[in-house]
Write a protein that holds these residues in place. Structure first.
Motif, PDB file in Angstrom:
ATOM      1  N   LEU A 210      -9.643   5.669  10.051  1.00  0.00           N
ATOM      2  CA  LEU A 210     -10.775   5.204   9.253  1.00  0.00           C
ATOM      3  C   LEU A 210     -10.838   5.909   7.900  1.00  0.00           C
ATOM      4  CD1 LEU A 210     -13.556   4.958  11.969  1.00  0.00           C
ATOM      5  CD2 LEU A 210     -12.721   3.080  10.558  1.00  0.00           C
ATOM      6  N   PHE A 211     -10.545   7.205   7.881  1.00  0.00           N
ATOM      7  CA  PHE A 211     -10.550   7.953   6.630  1.00  0.00           C
ATOM      8  C   PHE A 211      -9.550   7.375   5.625  1.00  0.00           C
ATOM      9  CE2 PHE A 211      -8.190  11.377   4.407  1.00  0.00           C
ATOM     10  CZ  PHE A 211      -9.136  11.665   3.441  1.00  0.00           C
ATOM     11  N   ARG A 212      -8.323   7.126   6.092  1.00  0.00           N
ATOM     12  CA  ARG A 212      -7.311   6.561   5.174  1.00  0.00           C
ATOM     13  C   ARG A 212      -7.742   5.201   4.649  1.00  0.00           C
ATOM     14  NH1 ARG A 212      -3.900   8.403   9.281  1.00  0.00           N
ATOM     15  NH2 ARG A 212      -3.668   6.264  10.053  1.00  0.00           N
ATOM     16  N   ASN A 213      -8.283   4.379   5.513  1.00  0.00           N
ATOM     17  CA  ASN A 213      -8.683   3.039   5.082  1.00  0.00           C
ATOM     18  C   ASN A 213      -9.895   3.078   4.163  1.00  0.00           C
ATOM     19  OD1 ASN A 213      -7.211   0.596   6.561  1.00  0.00           O
ATOM     20  ND2 ASN A 213      -7.211   2.349   7.954  1.00  0.00           N
ATOM     21  N   LEU A 214     -10.839   3.981   4.408  1.00  0.00           N
ATOM     22  CA  LEU A 214     -11.994   4.087   3.504  1.00  0.00           C
ATOM     23  C   LEU A 214     -11.574   4.578   2.129  1.00  0.00           C
ATOM     24  CD1 LEU A 214     -14.815   5.511   5.801  1.00  0.00           C
ATOM     25  CD2 LEU A 214     -14.648   3.220   4.838  1.00  0.00           C
ATOM     26  N   CYS A 215     -10.633   5.497   2.068  1.00  0.00           N
ATOM     27  CA  CYS A 215     -10.126   5.940   0.767  1.00  0.00           C
ATOM     28  C   CYS A 215      -9.506   4.780  -0.001  1.00  0.00           C
ATOM     29  CB  CYS A 215      -9.097   7.046   0.966  1.00  0.00           C
ATOM     30  SG  CYS A 215      -9.824   8.638   1.433  1.00  0.00           S
ATOM     31  N   CYS A 216      -8.679   3.995   0.705  1.00  0.00           N
ATOM     32  CA  CYS A 216      -8.066   2.837   0.042  1.00  0.00           C
ATOM     33  C   CYS A 216      -9.122   1.832  -0.385  1.00  0.00           C
ATOM     34  CB  CYS A 216      -7.055   2.172   0.978  1.00  0.00           C
ATOM     35  SG  CYS A 216      -5.625   3.185   1.358  1.00  0.00           S
ATOM     36  N   LEU A 217     -10.145   1.650   0.440  1.00  0.00           N
ATOM     37  CA  LEU A 217     -11.222   0.713   0.099  1.00  0.00           C
ATOM     38  C   LEU A 217     -11.964   1.179  -1.148  1.00  0.00           C
ATOM     39  CD1 LEU A 217     -12.878  -1.791   0.948  1.00  0.00           C
ATOM     40  CD2 LEU A 217     -14.323  -0.260   2.293  1.00  0.00           C
ATOM     41  N   CYS A 218     -12.293   2.468  -1.232  1.00  0.00           N
ATOM     42  CA  CYS A 218     -12.988   2.996  -2.414  1.00  0.00           C
ATOM     43  C   CYS A 218     -12.134   2.818  -3.663  1.00  0.00           C
ATOM     44  CB  CYS A 218     -13.320   4.467  -2.208  1.00  0.00           C
ATOM     45  SG  CYS A 218     -14.609   4.771  -0.985  1.00  0.00           S
ATOM     46  N   GLU A 219     -10.858   3.076  -3.537  1.00  0.00           N
ATOM     47  CA  GLU A 219      -9.972   2.949  -4.692  1.00  0.00           C
ATOM     48  C   GLU A 219      -9.926   1.514  -5.186  1.00  0.00           C
ATOM     49  OE1 GLU A 219      -5.281   3.692  -5.889  1.00  0.00           O
ATOM     50  OE2 GLU A 219      -6.080   4.455  -3.982  1.00  0.00           O
ATOM     51  N   GLN A 220      -9.863   0.558  -4.262  1.00  0.00           N
ATOM     52  CA  GLN A 220      -9.807  -0.855  -4.675  1.00  0.00           C
ATOM     53  C   GLN A 220     -11.129  -1.313  -5.264  1.00  0.00           C
ATOM     54  OE1 GLN A 220      -7.947  -3.680  -2.083  1.00  0.00           O
ATOM     55  NE2 GLN A 220      -6.572  -2.174  -1.165  1.00  0.00           N
ATOM     56  N   SER A 290      -6.292   7.696  -9.343  1.00  0.00           N
ATOM     57  CA  SER A 290      -6.709   7.017  -8.115  1.00  0.00           C
ATOM     58  C   SER A 290      -7.659   7.902  -7.311  1.00  0.00           C
ATOM     59  CB  SER A 290      -5.477   6.656  -7.290  1.00  0.00           C
ATOM     60  OG  SER A 290      -4.741   7.823  -6.950  1.00  0.00           O
ATOM     61  N   THR A 291      -7.385   9.194  -7.283  1.00  0.00           N
ATOM     62  CA  THR A 291      -8.275  10.107  -6.560  1.00  0.00           C
ATOM     63  C   THR A 291      -9.653  10.167  -7.223  1.00  0.00           C
ATOM     64  OG1 THR A 291      -6.353  11.436  -5.931  1.00  0.00           O
ATOM     65  CG2 THR A 291      -8.518  12.466  -5.729  1.00  0.00           C
ATOM     66  N   HIS A 292      -9.677  10.203  -8.549  1.00  0.00           N
ATOM     67  CA  HIS A 292     -10.953  10.219  -9.268  1.00  0.00           C
ATOM     68  C   HIS A 292     -11.762   8.967  -8.952  1.00  0.00           C
ATOM     69  CE1 HIS A 292     -13.662   9.732 -12.763  1.00  0.00           C
ATOM     70  NE2 HIS A 292     -13.674  11.055 -12.776  1.00  0.00           N
ATOM     71  N   LYS A 293     -11.113   7.828  -8.906  1.00  0.00           N
ATOM     72  CA  LYS A 293     -11.815   6.584  -8.597  1.00  0.00           C
ATOM     73  C   LYS A 293     -12.348   6.606  -7.173  1.00  0.00           C
ATOM     74  CE  LYS A 293      -9.091   3.759 -11.805  1.00  0.00           C
ATOM     75  NZ  LYS A 293      -8.100   2.669 -11.932  1.00  0.00           N
ATOM     76  N   THR A 294     -11.542   7.131  -6.250  1.00  0.00           N
ATOM     77  CA  THR A 294     -11.987   7.204  -4.859  1.00  0.00           C
ATOM     78  C   THR A 294     -13.218   8.092  -4.730  1.00  0.00           C
ATOM     79  OG1 THR A 294      -9.706   6.872  -4.103  1.00  0.00           O
ATOM     80  CG2 THR A 294     -11.275   7.787  -2.515  1.00  0.00           C
ATOM     81  N   LEU A 354     -19.151  14.213 -11.748  1.00  0.00           N
ATOM     82  CA  LEU A 354     -19.245  13.581 -10.427  1.00  0.00           C
ATOM     83  C   LEU A 354     -20.076  14.434  -9.472  1.00  0.00           C
ATOM     84  CD1 LEU A 354     -15.615  12.200  -9.890  1.00  0.00           C
ATOM     85  CD2 LEU A 354     -17.665  10.957 -10.560  1.00  0.00           C
ATOM     86  N   LEU A 355     -19.918  15.744  -9.563  1.00  0.00           N
ATOM     87  CA  LEU A 355     -20.679  16.613  -8.670  1.00  0.00           C
ATOM     88  C   LEU A 355     -22.156  16.624  -9.055  1.00  0.00           C
ATOM     89  CD1 LEU A 355     -20.538  18.510  -6.274  1.00  0.00           C
ATOM     90  CD2 LEU A 355     -20.031  20.388  -7.844  1.00  0.00           C
ATOM     91  N   THR A 356     -22.452  16.664 -10.332  1.00  0.00           N
ATOM     92  CA  THR A 356     -23.870  16.613 -10.737  1.00  0.00           C
ATOM     93  C   THR A 356     -24.498  15.273 -10.373  1.00  0.00           C
ATOM     94  OG1 THR A 356     -23.218  15.884 -12.966  1.00  0.00           O
ATOM     95  CG2 THR A 356     -23.533  18.240 -12.629  1.00  0.00           C
ATOM     96  N   ALA A 357     -23.707  14.190 -10.448  1.00  0.00           N
ATOM     97  CA  ALA A 357     -24.231  12.882 -10.029  1.00  0.00           C
ATOM     98  C   ALA A 357     -24.540  12.886  -8.534  1.00  0.00           C
ATOM     99  CB  ALA A 357     -23.213  11.786 -10.360  1.00  0.00           C
ATOM    100  N   LEU A 358     -23.697  13.544  -7.741  1.00  0.00           N
ATOM    101  CA  LEU A 358     -23.959  13.653  -6.300  1.00  0.00           C
ATOM    102  C   LEU A 358     -25.228  14.462  -6.052  1.00  0.00           C
ATOM    103  CD1 LEU A 358     -23.172  13.285  -3.346  1.00  0.00           C
ATOM    104  CD2 LEU A 358     -21.691  15.288  -3.557  1.00  0.00           C
ATOM    105  N   TYR A 359     -25.396  15.554  -6.768  1.00  0.00           N
ATOM    106  CA  TYR A 359     -26.622  16.343  -6.612  1.00  0.00           C
ATOM    107  C   TYR A 359     -27.850  15.484  -6.887  1.00  0.00           C
ATOM    108  CZ  TYR A 359     -23.869  20.697  -6.565  1.00  0.00           C
ATOM    109  OH  TYR A 359     -23.012  21.704  -6.240  1.00  0.00           O
ATOM    110  N   ARG A 360     -27.791  14.726  -7.960  1.00  0.00           N
ATOM    111  CA  ARG A 360     -28.964  13.919  -8.321  1.00  0.00           C
ATOM    112  C   ARG A 360     -29.274  12.879  -7.252  1.00  0.00           C
ATOM    113  NH1 ARG A 360     -26.477  13.943 -13.455  1.00  0.00           N
ATOM    114  NH2 ARG A 360     -25.881  11.760 -13.241  1.00  0.00           N
TER     115      ARG A 360
END
Length: 1431
Positions: A210-220, A290-294, A354-360
């Motif tokens: 599930l982790f691998r597929n969710l990463c691919c889903l986020c990237e797409q 790709s990692t940044h997008k994920t 990205l981290l500050t956006a997560l905090y907010r």
């Protein structure tokens, strides 16, 4: 079973060459074997396993088909494009076939159908995919899956489908199974995600899948794929399921199977995704990789729309809390000492977005109290990742204002715990949290210095409870020294004495007094021990500023030394032997003591000996500078330059009288007045020596070598000007560049330009400069300061600015030619580069042509330092230089259209380097040929003329709101509009607006649609919204100045801007009219009107535009009548303004109308004529004609006419009011009240306050004589359709707020039985009194004062403060004034006594406003049933 051979189903052929059915094969086996029930069951089980592993669905269907049937394949059933699927086959047919086959095999039909559907799902998933790691189906795959799922739903509905068997079969094709298929199965109810996950034997394996597929889903999703909507829906559903099942309070939900693994899998997957994201950020993920997008997509699941389905449950809150814990504790690699050193880099602005956006997003779900409590719990129980903990603290104080108090309370508890039991962990946590929060500035948290001073700056601090606590504090601070920055160390040591009286409950004394106490205690300790106290030794190292600046001066106070050395002398000698007293300071002390022996009276006063010659240090500095200049042209002396610069630094310190320890004092910000820079004589002389020497050294060095080969001398020399001497250097540079620039010679220009470059080179180490107007209010870095010092107003200042910019840019290009462009940009401010572009474009027409590659020129520094430097040639050479052209490609150094406007507006046309014609040509080229067609990314307008107008209008407004538009000489007044440099720019605005008018259809107002109105009103609205609202003087003046500029711009533009080009029957009130009416009602009424009327210019402009637009309609007269009739309710101020200015307005309108129409003026304009005529007749000796309708217009006309009559004639003429209608009298009374207020508020009012009061009194007398109620005028509201809505749109808000003043100004004119006759009178009287008191307390009545003559009258009225006549006493008697006046007029609030309601600040009551009966308050309580408010 091992020897069982299954015939090839695909071929349908047995081993004997003819077709044999499965039943026949089984029957043959039964004939040869004896029946055994156990073997029969085993055979069935083996058959089921065989079918699951090796079944061929096509062959299976062939087994059950009749002879006439065609070959049937399930793939055709799921093929949406196959006509056979719709025509010949159905789900019921295949279901029947499956039942038949299952009965023959003795296998459950659900198991058989589950295996068949799973196999078909595998076929769909293994079709060609678009990506290397697919998670989404193609369009074709999605169509096939849809048909297959319809068939599966049929099987489910008829109990012919086993979910458990289906899940087990699906996991066998896990590697090819697509995530979208799993989602469709879950959404369409075939098998839930929970059932599917529960059926997997390995939880970790399914979590990883599930982790691998969710990463691919986020990237797409972030890649904006074709099916992004489906992907987002998938992600939302999966996240909601994981959050709901993984973070439910009690895991007791029941589905088809017992849920045991699902919560663990859900938590595992969510945790894997978060850890992946945190690790990626820690490793420095590359932007848009790709990692940044994920990571960006996954952090988006914490928003409300992703969790919409479960947001109302408690699960998301638990999920967010768990996530916060993981963020704070994952991978705790850093120690607390690392955090002390590095936390400055972890501020909110420097944390990854990205981290500050997560905090907010976490902050949306969790309250500040919960966040602080959770942070406290995590820090107390777990190892933490300090970088994320402290960045979280920064985000907390930035996003939540209330977090400051919560953190302060928590830190206070930590400090109490730390000192109570010497807990080092609590101490470290508290200091780190406070320092981190303080990094975000005073708007978010108090400064670290303030907190430290409040915590430890007195004996009442945490360390004051015991000696053990004090030792604990000093030990902790000492342990911090190797790790913390100097500024924290300075805060820690700055205001604490060496010895503190722990028994004292008071705050510490001033440093000087504290130092005297410390000296006495140190001498006492030395006397008893014979050794230098440890505290003194520590202070000489760790608290050196206090030790040098306070302790030693207190110890070395000059005195007559005793013949037998005492303890103090011995202590001083011990310190000297230990090198704890600077030699120069000890020598001065000895000399002063010797002088004290000769002059004991001076010794008693502590007088120090002055140097014998003040010039000696300056002479030494001059000699050292001369030695350095001699070394500039001698290559053999290059190795001694650094030593010579060190000597200069020492001599400079002595010349300025600075201590050797003064340099350790950090300067946080330099205060500099650009308009009036001042220097002490000693500073002036020393700094002039430095600057002259630098310029001479540069010229000498340039005669030998170009800048890039001159060595580091300039950088070393510049560093001598930093530190304590930097403010004086910048002040002298301000004098030279800003005030004397055009008179500087070429060597001075070159030298100061090079110095500016080197100061920019060290910008990060230099403090900001806080300058006064005309520069911005915020602190400036040093490079930006030079941009503010260089003005472009006159011919001389333009040429000087060109020289300086050319020299600075050329020097930096030569000096740093081999270094990166970032170094070059750090040395020069973008503003200086923009000014150079502006000047080249403006002064050299050849620079306006596009450059070709062949035009690139080389740059030489050598011609510039020659006395006969050709600055024009040098500037053009720099303009075409290749490196400079590359530099101009940087976005922040573009000369934008807005930049150009701001610089052009500063030009004084009368002193311009260009003639009027040249300036106009330059404007035409700059706007239409350069900036208009240029892209917005390059600072242009993308060809949009409206955008160009918008930027121009904003630039004009900004210029006139800024202090740059005023002359700041000491003898000049600040006049609106300032210089006339903007006149040519306004002409350009007129041209562009005219072009825009011509581009539009006459029936469509300017803008994209008729409903949008004119873009100018949009600009005005946005700017007014951004201004500070309120009635304080500063806000009001700023708003008034803004509106006056709006009016000025509107008057310079076509009148169609106010009304539109034409009116149409279907939309008679254009959007422009509505916008103008709104501007009048909301803003101009308050700031651009006087006495209920706008100024003449804007009034005439509107009516000209109105007639122009109406004359283009089919029925002009009808349209004018309609618009003006609407004005009575929408914007009555327009009509009262027309009445006031009618004598000058009428001829213009009449001529304009008759030029196009032969008919009389429209009826509504005739009403204005009649109103003015009525007012004129009324004031004439002859009999007056009846007042025309509407009554309020006639009243306004009469009010304006009365203002023009001499005072002695007013009373006589107003006797005619007895014959007028009641309605007219009420309106006239209101306008008279407004006139009374205007006479007080307007210094140049045409009406005398005494006359205005007499008019009000006469109208009031007529009203009371005819018993007409008038109290409603003092209780106007917008909901009152008869009076309030009309009159409140005519009178300024300031006037209506001051109606209580008019009420009590007329107090002596009220009828004797007013309080008895009018039930509402007492209510209104008390209400007016309370409002008046509130206005007085708020300070808004300072502009209201009683007339001088009235004040003089009242001074003689002892015992009757309101005594204009006997009516006031009668009135007072009627309402029973039994409270003493002194008690009434000093109604206090705390210790502050409210003065009387006369002139502000005057304690004596000189007005009839003061004696208001206190019993009115009691009567008001009876009327209103509400308590008397405390003012």
């Amino acid at each position: 079973m091992a020897g069982l051979r299954v015939p090839n189903s695909a071929s349908g052929q047995g081993l004997g060459g003819h077709r044999r059915s499965w039943a026949e094969l089984l029957a043959g086996r039964l004939k040869r074997q004896k029946y055994n029930p156990e073997r029969a069951q085993k055979l069935k089980d083996s058959a089921v396993r065989l079918l699951r592993s090796h079944q061929d669905l096509t062959a299976l269907l062939l087994e059950v088909e009749g002879p006439p049937c065609k070959k049937l394949s399930l793939s055709k059933l799921i093929d949406c494009d196959s006509s056979e699927a719709c025509a010949n086959h159905s789900s019921s047919f295949i279901g029947s076939a499956l039942q038949d086959q299952a009965s023959r095999l003795g296998v459950p039909v659900g198991v058989l159908s589950a295996g068949m559907v799973a196999s078909s799902v595998g076929q769909v998933c293994t079709a060609a995919a678009e990506t290397s790691h697919p998670v989404l189906l193609t369009v074709e795959q999605r169509k096939k899956l849809s048909s297959l799922l319809e068939f599966a739903q049929y099987l489910l509905a008829h109990s012919m489908f086993s979910r458990l068997s289906f899940c087990q079969e699906l996991w066998k094709i896990q590697n090819s199974l697509l995530l979208e298929v799993v989602w469709h199965l879950h959404v369409q109810g075939i098998v839930s995600l929970e059932e599917l996950l529960e059926s997997h034997p390995d939880m970790r394996a399914v979590g990883a899948w599930l982790f691998r597929n969710l990463c691919c889903l986020c990237e797409q999703i972030e890649a904006s794929c074709q099916h992004a909507d489906v992907a987002r829906a998938m992600l939302s559903d999966f996240v909601q399921m994981f959050v709901l099942r993984g973070f439910q309070k009690n895991s007791d939900l029941r589905r088809t199977v017992e849920p045991e693994k699902m919560p663990q899998v859900a938590v595992d997957v969510l945790q894997r995704m978060l850890i992946f994201a945190l690790d990626a950020l820690a490793a420095g993920v590359q932007e848009e990789s790709s990692t940044h997008k994920t990571v960006r997509c996954w952090f988006g699941v914490f928003s409300g729309h992703m969790l919409g389905g479960v947001i109302s449950t408690a699960s998301p809150k638990r999920f967010f809390s768990h996530t916060l814990t993981q963020i704070l504790t994952h991978s705790p690699l850093l120690k607390a000492s690392d955090a002390v050193q590095m936390q400055r880099e972890w501020s909110f602005a420097r944390t990854h977005p990205l981290l500050t956006a997560l905090y907010r997003r976490l902050f949306v779900m969790l309250s500040p109290e919960e966040l602080v409590g959770h942070l406290q719990e995590v820090l107390e129980t777990q190892e933490v990742h300090w970088q994320r903990v402290l960045s979280f603290v920064s985000a907390l104080v930035v996003c939540f204002p209330e977090a400051q108090q919560l953190l302060e309370d928590w830190v206070a508890r930590l400090m109490a715990q730390a000192f109570e039991s010497c807990q080092l962990d609590s101490m470290v946590t508290a200091f780190l949290v406070v320092r981190q929060a303080a990094l975000e500035g005073p708007s978010a948290f108090q400064s670290y210095a303030d907190w430290f001073k409040a915590s430890f700056g007195s004996t009442r601090g945490y360390h004051g409870c015991s000696k053990k606590a004090l030792v604990f504090l000093f030990t902790f601070l000492s342990d911090l020294v190797p790790f913390e920055s100097p500024r924290y160390l300075q805060v820690s040591i700055e205001s604490m004495g060496l010895y503190e009286d722990l028994s004292s409950a008071g705050d510490i004394t001033e440093p000087h007094s504290q130092a005297l106490q410390d000296v006495e205690k140190a001498v006492m300790v030395f006397e008893h021990t014979g050794k230098i106290p440890v505290t003194v030794m520590e202070a000489s190292i760790f608290r050196r500023p206090y030790y040098v600046s306070h302790f030693l001066p207190a110890l070395l106070t000059p005195r007559v030394l005793p013949k037998v050395p005492d303890s103090r002398v011995a202590f001083i000698e011990s310190l000297k032997r230990a090198d704890k007293i600077p030699p120069s300071l000890y020598s001065t002390y000895c000399q002063a003591c010797s002088a004290a022996e000769e002059k004991p009276e001076d010794a008693a006063l502590g007088v120090r000996a002055e140097p014998s010659s003040a010039e000696e240090p300056l002479e030494q500095l001059t000699a050292a500078l001369g030695e350095l200049r001699a070394s500039m042209t001698d290559p053999s002396q290059s190795d001694v330059i650094s030593a010579q610069v060190a000597v200069i630094s020492e001599r400079l310190r002595a010349a300025l009288g600075h201590n050797e320890d003064d340099s350790s004092a950090e300067i946080s910000k330099i205060q500099l007045s650009i308009n009036a820079p001042r220097l002490e004589p000693r500073e002036y002389t020393a700094v002039d020596l430095l600057l002259t020497s630098f310029c001479q050294n540069l010229m000498a060095a340039s005669s030998v070598a170009p800048p890039e080969r001159q060595g580091p001398w300039a950088t070393l020399f510049m560093r001598t000007m930093c530190g304590r001497v930097l403010p004086a250097v910048l002040t002298r540079l301000c004098q030279l560049l800003h005030h004397q620039g055009p008179s500087l010679s070429a060597p001075h220009v070159l030298g100061l330009a090079a110095l500016a470059v080197h100061l920019g080179e060290s910008r990060s180490a230099l403090p900001e400069v806080d300058v006064g107007p005309p520069a911005p209010d915020a602190g400036l870095p040093v490079p930006a300061l030079f941009d503010s010092l260089l003005t472009c107003r006159t011919r001389d200042s333009l040429l000087f600015c060109l020289k300086f910019c050319t020299a600075a840019i050329s020097y930096s290009l030569c000096k740093f030619s081999s270094q990166s462009r970032d170094i070059l940009r750090s040395c020069l401010s973008p503003g200086l580069i923009k000014k150079f572009q502006f000047l080249v474009f403006r002064l050299f027409s050849e620079a306006r042509q596009p450059l070709s590659q062949e035009d690139a020129a080389s740059l030489s520094w050598r011609p510039l330092y020659l006395p006969s430097a050709d600055w024009q040639r040098a500037a053009l050479s720099l303009w075409t230089h290749r490196t400079f052209r590359e530099l101009l490609k940087e976005e922040d150094v573009h000369l934008t259209y807005q930049d150009w406007l701001h610089l052009e507006l500063e030009i004084k046309p009368e002193a311009d380097a260009l003639s009027n014609t040249e300036r106009q040509d330059f404007h035409q080229w700059a706007i239409y040929e350069h900036f208009l067609p240029k892209s917005s990314a390059s600072g242009g307008c993308d060809g949009d003329l409206e955008a160009a107008c918008t930027i121009l209008v904003n630039a004009l407004m900004d210029f006139h709101q800024s202090s740059r538009s005023y002359d700041h000489s000491e003898n000049s007044d600040l006049v609106f509009g300032g210089r006339t440099g903007n006149e040519d720019i306004i002409s350009r605005l007129q041209e562009m607006v005219a072009d825009l008018e011509l581009q539009q259809d006459p029936s469509v107002p300017l803008g994209h649609t008729p409903s949008q109105g004119h873009f100018l009103f949009g600009i005005f609205g946005r700017r007014l919204q951004a201004l500070t609202s309120g009635w304080n003087v500063a806000a009001s003046l700023q708003r008034q100045r803004e509106l006056l500029m709006y009016k000025r711009i509107l008057l310079r533009l076509p009148s169609s801007v106010l009304c539109g080009s034409s009116f149409q029957a279907e939309q008679p009130i254009t959007a422009r009219c509505k916008q103008f009416f709104h501007l009048v009602n909301s803003e101009m009424r308050n700031f651009c009107s006087h006495g209920g009327a706008l100024t003449q210019d804007i009034t005439a402009h509107f009516f000209r535009g109105l007639l122009n637009a109406c004359l283009r309609s089919r029925d002009p007269s009808l349209m004018v009548d309609f618009i003006l009739a609407k004005c009575q309710t929408k914007c009555p101020l327009i009509l009262t303004s027309a009445l006031l200015w009618w004598p000058s307005l009428e001829p213009v309108l009449l001529c304009q109308w008759r030029r196009h129409c032969q008919s009389p003026l429209p009826r509504e304009l005739q009403k204005l004529q009649e109103g003015r005529q009525f007012a004129s007749d009324f004031l004439s000796p002859d009999a007056a004609s009846p007042a025309p309708n509407p009554a309020w217009l006639s009243a306004a006309a009469l009010h304006f006419a009365i203002q023009q009559v001499r005072e002695e004639n007013v009373r006589k003429q107003l006797t005619k009011l007895d014959c007028e209608r009641e309605e007219l009298l009420v309106f006239l009374f209101f306008f008279s009240l407004m006139g009374l207020l205007s006479s007080h508020l307007t210094s140049n009012s045409a009406t005398d306050p005494s006359k205005a009061l007499d008019v009000c009194a006469a109208v009031l007398e007529c009203l009371e004589k005819r018993k007409i109620s008038w109290l409603a005028l003092f209780q106007l509201t917008e909901s009152d359709l008869r009076l309030g809505r009309l009159l409140l749109r005519v009178a300024p808000d300031q006037h209506t707020r001051l109606l209580p003043f008019t009420f009590y100004s007329l107090l002596s004119y009220f009828h004797d039985d007013a309080a008895i006759r009018e039930e509402a009178f007492l209510h209104v009287a008390v209400d007016m009194y309370l409002r008046l008191v509130q206005l007085f307390v708020a300070g808004d009545t300072s502009t209201v004062s009683p007339p001088a003559s009235r004040s003089l009258e009242l001074q003689g009225q002892a015992g009757q403060p309101c005594g204009i006549d006997n009516k006031s006493s009668s009135f007072s008697a009627a309402v029973n004034t039994s409270v003493p006046e002194k008690e009434l007029l000093t109604h206090s609030r705390g210790n502050v006594k409210t003065p009387t309601l006369g002139h502000v600040g005057d304690v004596t009551n000189h007005s009839c406003l003061g004696h208001v009966p206190a019993r009115l308050a009691m009567r008001r309580h009876c009327f209103c049933q509400s308590p008397f408010p405390v003012v």
